[in-house]
Each structure stands twice: as C-alpha cells, then as structure tokens.
Design a protein around this motif. Sequence first.
Motif, PDB file in Angstrom:
ATOM      1  N   ASP A 188      36.306  22.492   1.859  1.00  0.00           N
ATOM      2  CA  ASP A 188      37.549  23.226   2.113  1.00  0.00           C
ATOM      3  C   ASP A 188      38.754  22.292   1.983  1.00  0.00           C
ATOM      4  O   ASP A 188      39.804  22.532   2.587  1.00  0.00           O
ATOM      5  N   ALA A 189      38.596  21.250   1.150  1.00  0.00           N
ATOM      6  CA  ALA A 189      39.713  20.401   0.716  1.00  0.00           C
ATOM      7  C   ALA A 189      40.398  19.665   1.856  1.00  0.00           C
ATOM      8  O   ALA A 189      41.616  19.566   1.921  1.00  0.00           O
ATOM      9  N   LYS A 190      39.602  19.143   2.789  1.00  0.00           N
ATOM     10  CA  LYS A 190      40.160  18.312   3.856  1.00  0.00           C
ATOM     11  C   LYS A 190      39.600  16.903   3.736  1.00  0.00           C
ATOM     12  O   LYS A 190      38.513  16.703   3.191  1.00  0.00           O
ATOM     13  N   LEU A 191      40.345  15.940   4.283  1.00  0.00           N
ATOM     14  CA  LEU A 191      39.808  14.599   4.476  1.00  0.00           C
ATOM     15  C   LEU A 191      39.434  14.495   5.947  1.00  0.00           C
ATOM     16  O   LEU A 191      40.217  14.884   6.823  1.00  0.00           O
ATOM     17  N   VAL A 192      38.241  13.970   6.214  1.00  0.00           N
ATOM     18  CA  VAL A 192      37.772  13.828   7.586  1.00  0.00           C
ATOM     19  C   VAL A 192      37.428  12.363   7.827  1.00  0.00           C
ATOM     20  O   VAL A 192      36.697  11.761   7.037  1.00  0.00           O
ATOM     21  N   ALA A 193      37.975  11.782   8.891  1.00  0.00           N
ATOM     22  CA  ALA A 193      37.631  10.409   9.278  1.00  0.00           C
ATOM     23  C   ALA A 193      36.777  10.482  10.543  1.00  0.00           C
ATOM     24  O   ALA A 193      37.201  11.034  11.555  1.00  0.00           O
ATOM     25  N   LEU A 194      35.560   9.924  10.449  1.00  0.00           N
ATOM     26  CA  LEU A 194      34.634   9.949  11.581  1.00  0.00           C
ATOM     27  C   LEU A 194      34.526   8.549  12.164  1.00  0.00           C
ATOM     28  O   LEU A 194      34.621   7.556  11.431  1.00  0.00           O
ATOM     29  N   ASN A 195      34.295   8.468  13.455  1.00  0.00           N
ATOM     30  CA  ASN A 195      34.002   7.169  14.055  1.00  0.00           C
ATOM     31  C   ASN A 195      32.638   6.706  13.579  1.00  0.00           C
ATOM     32  O   ASN A 195      31.663   7.456  13.658  1.00  0.00           O
ATOM     33  N   LYS A 196      32.557   5.466  13.089  1.00  0.00           N
ATOM     34  CA  LYS A 196      31.318   5.015  12.465  1.00  0.00           C
ATOM     35  C   LYS A 196      30.166   4.889  13.460  1.00  0.00           C
ATOM     36  O   LYS A 196      28.999   4.915  13.078  1.00  0.00           O
ATOM     37  N   ASP A 197      30.482   4.756  14.756  1.00  0.00           N
ATOM     38  CA  ASP A 197      29.424   4.593  15.747  1.00  0.00           C
ATOM     39  C   ASP A 197      28.959   5.918  16.349  1.00  0.00           C
ATOM     40  O   ASP A 197      27.807   6.045  16.755  1.00  0.00           O
ATOM     41  N   THR A 198      29.856   6.880  16.413  1.00  0.00           N
ATOM     42  CA  THR A 198      29.512   8.132  17.087  1.00  0.00           C
ATOM     43  C   THR A 198      29.453   9.337  16.153  1.00  0.00           C
ATOM     44  O   THR A 198      28.866  10.363  16.505  1.00  0.00           O
ATOM     45  N   GLY A 199      30.099   9.236  14.985  1.00  0.00           N
ATOM     46  CA  GLY A 199      30.158  10.385  14.081  1.00  0.00           C
ATOM     47  C   GLY A 199      31.146  11.442  14.529  1.00  0.00           C
ATOM     48  O   GLY A 199      31.187  12.538  13.987  1.00  0.00           O
TER      49      GLY A 199
END
Lengths: 329, 591
Positions: B149-160
């Motif tokens: 749906d054309a978004k950028l998502v940044a996740l925490n690398k340790d928790t997701g």
Amino acid sequence: MCRPIVVGGTTMKTIALFLTLMLTWAHAWAQEVDDGNDLLNRPADRTYDLILESGYLKVGVYENFPPYSYEVDGEPRGVDIELGKRIAWEMGVEFRVHWITPDENLGDDLRNNVWKGHYLAKQRLADVMLRVPYDKKYAYMQDSTGEYINEQVVLFGPYQQETWQIAFDPEKLDSVETVAVFQYHPIGVEIDTLPDFYLSSGLGGRLRDQVRHYRNVREAFEAMRAGEVSAVMGMRSEIDHELARPENAAFRLAGNGFPGIGKQVWDVGMAIKHTHRQLGYALEAIVDRLVKQGEMDALFADLNLRYSVPQYYREFLDAKALARAEGEL
Amino acid sequence: MRSNKFGIRIAASALALAVSYGAQAVTDKDIMNDENTPEDVVTYGMGLKGQRFSSLESLNTDNIQYLQPVWAFSFGSEKMRGQEAQPMVKDGVMYVSASYSRVYAIDVKTGEELWQYDARLPDGIMPCCDVVNRGVALYDDKVIFGTLDAKLVALNKDTGKPMWIKKVADYQAGYAITAAPIVVKGKVITGVSGGEFGIVGKVEAYDANTGEKVWTRPTVEGHMGYVYKDGKKIENGISGGKAGQTWPGDMWKNGGAATWLGGTYDPETDSLFFGTGNPAPWNSHLRPGDNLFSSSRLAIDPDDGSIKWHFQTTPHDGWDYDGVNELVSFDLKENGKTIKAAATADRNGFMYVLNRENGDFIRGFPFVDKITWAKGLDPKTGRPIFTEGGRPGDPSATEGTKGEPVVAQPAFLGGKNWMPMAYSPETELFYVPSNEWSMDIWNEPVSYKKGAAFLGAGFTIKPANDDYIGVLRAMDPKTGEEVWRYENTAPLWGGVMTTAGNLVFTGTPEGYLKAFDAKTGKQLYQFNTGSGVVGTPITWEMDGEQYVSVLSGWGGAVPLWGGEVAKVVKDFNQGGMVWTFKLPKDRVAAN
C-alpha cells in the motif's frame, strides 16, 4: 459504528434498541457480506437455492461510478443500485452491495468478482455482476488455441443500451457540429477510456493537443466549470447525470456524431458464474419484465437519465412494445 | 508437558533476545563499505553499486560440491507467492522480507525466528503487479521496507515493532512499493510501482531516523521536484526543465515512468541510479515523442534529488520495455585507462555500457539471441534504430479488426526482467540472467472496460526455442561478446551473485540453487529447495565458515502471464522458505 447512548430505563433501552436495528438495517446495504469459507479460503458456492435460503443477494457494481453505482454518505446510490434492489425485492431477498474496483479490462473484473476471486480476497465474490456489456462476440471470444476465453461466466440479461455523448459550455462554443471543433477547443475525457483514445488519435492526431485528461467525468465537469475545457465526452448516462446537477445547468448537450468509432452503441447486461445458471434464468425473467413493461425506463427517468432499450430487444419487439419499454406509452 | 514446552519457549526467546541485543547498529560507513566486509550483508546489491560480488574465496570451484544446507526457515501461512527478496545479515541476525509485505528476523546460527512483522494491508487493495517484496534496508537500529500500500515502514531491529510509518504514495491511485529501499548518507531512498493509469513515477528520500521526507523527484518531464526543509516545501526545479517537449497535449501529467525496481548508488560520483518504467498510455500512437523520462536511467543527486543526467534506452516505447533494470557501477579498464563506467541489461534486449560520470554512451550490444524491434543502436548515441513495421499497430486505426499482429522479440517481460545481474572485478564479466522469448501483439477486435466499449491490445508470449527459455550468460562489457551460457528449461527469474571463489550462483523456477564456474560456465553444484527460486542469493562469513542463503518460493510475473510459457511452468509448486548453506570448516582445510 453507531452505538446508541442508553440514558436509562427500559423504555429508553427499547427505543435505543429499535433505533439500532433501524440503523443497522439502513447500513446493511452499504456493508458487504462476508460469507466466504475461512478455513478453505474460498468463496461460498451460492447457488439459487442458497441465495433464497440466505435471504440476501450480493450484487456486484463498480465503485465510485456515478450515475451507475456510487456512495453518498455511506449509502449506495445510482441506477445500477436501484436495479439491484429491485431485482432482490422481486426475488424476495435483501439487496447487499458488492463493490468492484475496476481492473484493466472486463475479463479481469469477471475473474476477480464473478468466478474466481481476487488473489488477495479469495473468499469474496458477487452473486451477480451488473453493467457487464452484453455482446455475443465478446462472450464467445476464443484464444489462439481455440479455448473460449469467457467460458467461466454466463453473460446474459441485457437491460440498457449505452452510447457516447458530448456536453459543452455555450459560453465557449456556439454548438458542436462535428468533433473537428476540438482542434481549437480543449475537451475533457476520463483517462484511458475510448473517448481518450478516440480524440487523441482522431483526425490524424489533430485533436491530440486539446485533449485534457481527468480521473473521471465528474472531474472533467469541474474543469469545465473552471473554464479549463470547453466540452466533456463520456458515456451518455454520465453526461446526463452531470447535466442534471444544478451547478452544471449552463452546459448543453451536443448533437454531433462520432465518425470512426466502431462501437457507437452497446448493450449492457449481467454476469454470473457458469455453474449458477438457475440463478441466471430467474434474474433474466425479472429483468426481461422490467424492460418490457417500461419499469427500467422509469428507473432511469427517476434519476434524470435517458433510457434506450438494448439492441437485443429491438430485434424482436414490435414498435408498440418498444415504445412501451422506452416509456412512451 | 504443557509447562515444559512453555519453559523451552521462554528459554529460546530469551536466547534470541540475547543474540539480537548484542548486535551493533548499522552505520553509514557500514553501508558504504559493505562490499569490503564479507562478514555481513547490509545493502541490497551486496554493496550499493550493486555488483553482487563477494571477496570470499574459502568456498570455491574445488570444494563447492561440499556445500551443505544447515537450516531452512518457513515464512508460514498460505501466503506463498513469489519470494523475490535478497536477505540481509548483520551480527548473527538475518533480516528478510517475504511476499505480502512481511518481514522476518532470524537467528542465523539456528534458523529460529526472532520476530515477524506483517504489514496490515487495507481491504480491497488491488496491487498492480503481484504481491512480491524484494528486500529491506538496514540503518542504525532500524529495518526499513516498502509495502504494497505504498508506505515505508521502519521496524526496530530487535523487536520488529514499527518506529515510523510514512505514506509514500496513494495505493488507491494505483501505487505500491515492492523494491528494496536503499540508505545513502542517512536517507532512505525509494521509488514507486504503479499501474498504467494516471500515475507518475518518482524517487523520494526520507530521513532514516525520523521518516521525514527530504526531497521528491518526479521522473516525468514537466513535474516540479521539491526539497523539504524546516517543515517547508521548496521548489527545486522541474524535471526536464519544462512540460510539453517530448509529450503531446497534457499527457505528461499521467506519463507513467514508474521507478518500481529501486536503485543503486555510486559513492565515487555521488550519484543515485534509478531506472524508469514504460510511458502511459500503452498505445504509443497516442503520444508521439520521446516521452522523457520513461524507459530511462537517471543519475540523481542524493542530497536534493536533482537529475544529473539521463540515458533513455527505449524512446517512444511501444512494447512495454520498462527501463527499470539496475545500473551497476564498475571500473572499465580499457586501453590502459580506467573509466568510471556502469552497465545495464535492458528489457529491450540490449546491454548498455555508459560513462557513469556523465551518462555518455560507451557501447551497446544485444545480450539476447534475437532482437526484432530495432536493427541496432546508433554507435554514437546508443539510440535504437527502429525496425520498420516493428511497432504494434494503432487500435484506433484498425478498430473492430485484429489488425496485423506484430511479432516482437524480446517479449515485454524482457531479455532481462527485474532479477539483478552480478559483476566480478576478477573475471571482469557480467553474469546476466536472461530469457529468450517473443510476443505476438494485436488489437483486440472486441474489448470492454468498466462497462464501456474500449480499444485494447492482446498479446501472447512464446518461447523462442523448443527446449529452453532461460539463459544465464557471462557477458564481456569490453567486447559485447558472450563468454559462456547456461540454458534453462524454464524462464530465469532469480538474481545472480558471484564470488572470488570463481563461482556464480543463481536459482531456477525448477527449484534449484545452482553454482557455476565463473570462467567457463560449467555447472558445479545444484540443490533443490522444494519450490522455485526467484530470489537473489547472498554469501557471508561467520565463525570462519562461508555461508550462502537464498529464498525459495515460486511466483512473480511469469505465472501471471499465460501463453505458451504457461505450459513450461504450470506444474511448479509455490513455497516460502529461506535456505541457508555452508561449507563446513574441515572441507576448507581438506582443500
């Protein structure tokens, strides 16, 4: 959604409950029924008997497509919606809307909504889809190996004949005798439609620079009100619908022809999955009566739309019967 | 039993946390230097230049037969469709995306899952181009990826857990993101995918820490670019200078040129390289002109999004030859000089070698056996010399009839599609995953769209040969010669990797991970992963052993298009796994 505030007391509660039921009823049409099989991730196989038993009919219509099918304040509106409700009423079941996001062509829409389901929503199918062009050539198209391309669906029950139409701004143009005038005056079209292709390539491309592209006919009319274009080309019902709105009262219907368009008129009908023919026969009988008795014409007239009987009926109805079907008797 | 199981679970996840909390953040330096640090893979392309070359040589032509699987990981659920991602590995954790916008963190020692993130996709979403995802970007403590749906998502690398989510474009208007973003100098750079109607391609940069937009650059002539500073949107020049130079009427407003495959970056010239898709509408007769910047490669300034130069591979495209394929930077050593060059193998069947400082054409040559739509390239400019009668007809001119069908080769899926090639500085060869197919295009005599009569085109894809479609080729950028080839029955749809161990790796739809001798093309290894391999392999070193990982899971565009190609691929089963292999220590020693 709409939760009533319960003030207290049995009476209030009862009233509130009653109101809730009313609201739920009103909203039921706008809400899609999720009756697919979760476990097997496939749609319910809704035969005619199952539809009657379930008490509702899921009618597939294009979303955001006035005057045929669209939403106003969360309620489905439009001539195809009215037809769907009428068909459901005749069958003695409730109308339920199934919104269709148009894909690149009709074949995709039939696959995603009538016989297979979209790969992201495999449990979601309409019982019947409206606004499906009724064309024997299309229905019996074969691929390079001789297979029938549309063998998974039955296309039936033509209920309207559609055609092309131009509306213009009399402040900018005295009249539209031929499309050649659009060598000199900008004209709005919906992007990637036949009017777009016709005007962009017509007269050896001489109109091309005057064609302005919009996402839909409504936006093209907004542009005409803003003076960006002198005219708009679309389907006749779309144009009639826009001209009936007070803000477009200044605009006029053009009387020009469309030389070079192969398909000047086409019939519009319905589609069901090929295994559900019994449903098809029932729907066909209902729609046939609506057309012949002039009730279809009345549905269109109620929404300020001109109505033409499908070519299918013109082959066998006599002049009097045709006049009745077009509301002239 | 129950409490026992629970206890084990707790222990396992505690261990998992211990592993990931020990991990260091990914820095700009790590990213810029990725090709020189074989113990990790922190960029899409195994280095921002996209060479997909590893300097590791403990695994080599002499011992590849001892490469063995160490673990396999299932993505789970029924969402088994086209696993096209390249995994990342950093400090004992693998980060990988899967179809339907899912991301996983996996303990690379054990293959156990650390976390999983499923992007919540809106109801009724109709992505234009399948549900694949090609990979994530790593930066600081974040795993960043694009969604359907054309978004950028940044996740925490340790928790997701999501740290920021930004809408890049409106999915309802037909946009999506399937490519791996890249991070350059603290900015996440992404393109967009899009359907045919009414979209305009763009490249955008976002602050990797906050998700704030930094600049946007439309890829169609006539649209304004912007930079964002202190909450203000500042004009930064119209792409191409002004509208209406290479497009008729207002068609530039909806010109297409989607940047759907992402880009590469060259630190030496400080340029982003992005390719652009075909122009819209598909009927080329409606839009006479070059239609810039469709089917092109663009060099873009990473600081403000300005276009430095462009090179158009297919001007006035009429065959759906997207120009999105990756431009790979390399040093071209020729006549005693080293030229800062870059190469790309286009959908249209030609491979181009360009000067990456200014976009000048150095040479171009076919990398497929037959090209029908053009007779060749202008030796000075690289512009195609169109074949007379090679362009599909105008449906308006032949309405109601099929018209004269046109046979075009390559087919619109391209001499090479999205799957990345690799370049070895040691052999100085490009390893190009390609396909030999043609298409018939005709005008549909009867066509309807959204309840209305329409003018559509029909097409069918045909294999060019009876016994193979896919060809992995070693191409010499100096001579344009094919040095070796490997022919595969099914179309090749997976990326390529090469190593200093004189090896070339790729996967096949038949399910194999294969390795070849980089100099001769001799097949040295194959392992069947159980479903088609359409992802891109990586290699890295851990505890003194060399590992290889690749995704398995058949899908992508090939099974979506029928024709005679369908016969070759219809029996392939879907899947969704990561396979990880290693060369055991003793096998290196034994060598």
